[in-house]
Design a protein around this motif. Structure first.
Motif, mmCIF file in Angstrom:
data_model
loop_
_atom_site.group_PDB
_atom_site.id
_atom_site.type_symbol
_atom_site.label_atom_id
_atom_site.label_comp_id
_atom_site.label_asym_id
_atom_site.label_seq_id
_atom_site.Cartn_x
_atom_site.Cartn_y
_atom_site.Cartn_z
ATOM 1 N N ARG A 81 0.814 -1.220 0.000
ATOM 2 C CA ARG A 81 0.000 0.000 0.000
ATOM 3 C C ARG A 81 0.844 1.265 0.000
ATOM 4 O O ARG A 81 0.322 2.366 0.140
ATOM 5 N N GLU A 141 -0.028 3.812 -2.616
ATOM 6 C CA GLU A 141 -1.301 4.467 -2.290
ATOM 7 C C GLU A 141 -1.046 5.581 -1.263
ATOM 8 O O GLU A 141 -1.631 6.659 -1.332
ATOM 9 N N THR A 185 -6.234 8.457 0.688
ATOM 10 C CA THR A 185 -6.897 7.351 1.377
ATOM 11 C C THR A 185 -6.139 6.934 2.638
ATOM 12 O O THR A 185 -6.478 5.933 3.258
ATOM 13 N N THR A 242 -2.871 5.213 8.808
ATOM 14 C CA THR A 242 -4.210 4.611 8.835
ATOM 15 C C THR A 242 -4.865 4.791 7.470
ATOM 16 O O THR A 242 -4.941 5.918 6.950
ATOM 17 N N PHE A 243 -5.321 3.692 6.908
ATOM 18 C CA PHE A 243 -5.948 3.733 5.583
ATOM 19 C C PHE A 243 -7.468 3.779 5.738
ATOM 20 O O PHE A 243 -8.016 3.425 6.795
ATOM 21 N N ALA A 244 -8.132 4.194 4.662
ATOM 22 C CA ALA A 244 -9.586 4.414 4.704
ATOM 23 C C ALA A 244 -10.338 3.146 5.103
ATOM 24 O O ALA A 244 -11.405 3.217 5.727
ATOM 25 N N ASP A 245 -9.792 1.977 4.762
ATOM 26 C CA ASP A 245 -10.496 0.726 5.110
ATOM 27 C C ASP A 245 -10.156 0.257 6.536
ATOM 28 O O ASP A 245 -10.541 -0.842 6.937
ATOM 29 N N GLY A 246 -9.432 1.087 7.292
ATOM 30 C CA GLY A 246 -9.155 0.757 8.694
ATOM 31 C C GLY A 246 -7.814 0.096 8.919
ATOM 32 O O GLY A 246 -7.374 -0.031 10.067
ATOM 33 N N ALA A 247 -7.158 -0.324 7.837
ATOM 34 C CA ALA A 247 -5.839 -0.960 8.011
ATOM 35 C C ALA A 247 -4.877 0.065 8.623
ATOM 36 O O ALA A 247 -4.914 1.247 8.280
ATOM 37 N N ARG A 248 -4.026 -0.420 9.514
ATOM 38 C CA ARG A 248 -3.152 0.495 10.252
ATOM 39 C C ARG A 248 -1.754 -0.117 10.370
ATOM 40 O O ARG A 248 -1.613 -1.311 10.681
#
Ligand code: SAM
Length: 260
Positions: A31, A34, A187, A205-211
């Motif tokens: 990521r 991104e 994102t 922290t990504f928009a889908d909650g991944a950290r």
């Protein structure tokens, strides 16, 4: 990979913090682009690095912390002869994929900075260590050893360009992730976790909650300039967010220019 442990008050108590390769796990690296947003990052930097390199008459350059290959690509496209390097196998795989997608034949080595050797790699007109990378080395003496390795890859008078997040501002409580320069992706957000004189934790922290977290040593700009000099470099100039006139307590990133 654990670094040699040297007894120093600077060293983070947790050896995992010094294991940079483990911090760049597959998921996080997948990521990274991104997080960066290559187009926005390129627009934020403009011609800054290209102009500095051209002014110094650079042809061959070594991108020591290539990560996913952002600067190697920009500078190869600008006409420089680039060799890319990183110590993280996941980053190297990502960089190779990015070079292949763009049809660029950029040589890449997967090598820890402590193992850089001009007898194997040759010498260069410039070494780049960008994206706030050297702070992965927690111990001052080890940073100086790494800087000496960088210097060993340079021809006499060659150029070092090295940047860091502005830890002086961060330790003063002025952390800002403007999203204008390095981590431009919409994102993902970058916030601070643990912070003290020996440790700075960035939380992505990504928009889908991944950290994901990176834990580094908050090396101050003045201290780093001293370390460059201890490694034999002549510190020439520092820039804040690509400008020569800047507020040392506000700039996001400090870029150092030094000569071997
Ligand atoms: N320059 C890239 C960018 O701006 O997107 C990547 C920056 S990333 C914050 C730091 C990079 O430095 C990682 O790819 C990491 O693997 C590399 N790195 C950290 N310590 C290293 C070491 N001792 N030897 C080689 N590479 C190292």
């Amino acid at each position: 990979m654990a670094l040699n442990s040297v007894c120093s008050p600077e060293i983070s108590p947790d050896p995992a913090d010094q294991d940079y390769a483990a911090q760049y796990c597959n998921d996080f690296v997948s990521r990274w682009d991104e997080l960066i947003d290559w187009d926005k990052r390129a627009a934020g930097e403009g011609q800054f690095f290209t102009d500095l390199l051209l002014r110094a008459g650079v042809c061959r350059l070594f991108d020591a912390a290539t990560g996913s290959g952002f600067h190697a690509v920009q500078l190869r496209k600008a006409g420089f002869n680039v060799t890319a390097c990183d110590g993280s196998p996941t980053m190297v795989t990502r960089a190779k994929a990015n070079f292949a997608i763009r049809g660029l034949d950029i040589p890449v080595v997967c090598r820890d900075w402590r193992d850089l050797d001009p007898r194997q790699l040759g010498t260069f007109d410039a070494v780049l260590c960008l994206g706030s990378s050297l702070c992965h080395v927690f111990d001052e003496r080890e940073r100086i050893e790494v800087l000496k390795r960088f210097r060993s890859l340079l021809r006499p008078g060659g150029l070092l360009l090295l940047d860091q997040r502005n830890f002086q501002a961060i330790l003063h409580g002025n952390f800002s992730s403007s999203g204008r320069y390095y981590y431009c992706g919409k994102t993902a957000s970058v916030t601070l976790g643990e912070l003290n004189d020996s440790l700075c934790e960035f939380v992505y922290t990504f928009a889908d909650g991944a950290r994901y977290r990176l834990r580094v040593f908050p090396v101050l700009p003045g201290k780093l300039r001293g370390e460059m000099e201890s490694a034999g470099f002549v510190a020439q100039k520092s820039f804040g967010d690509f400008k020569s006139v800047y507020d040392p307590l506000r700039a996001d990133f400090i870029i150092h220019q030094a000569q071997a």
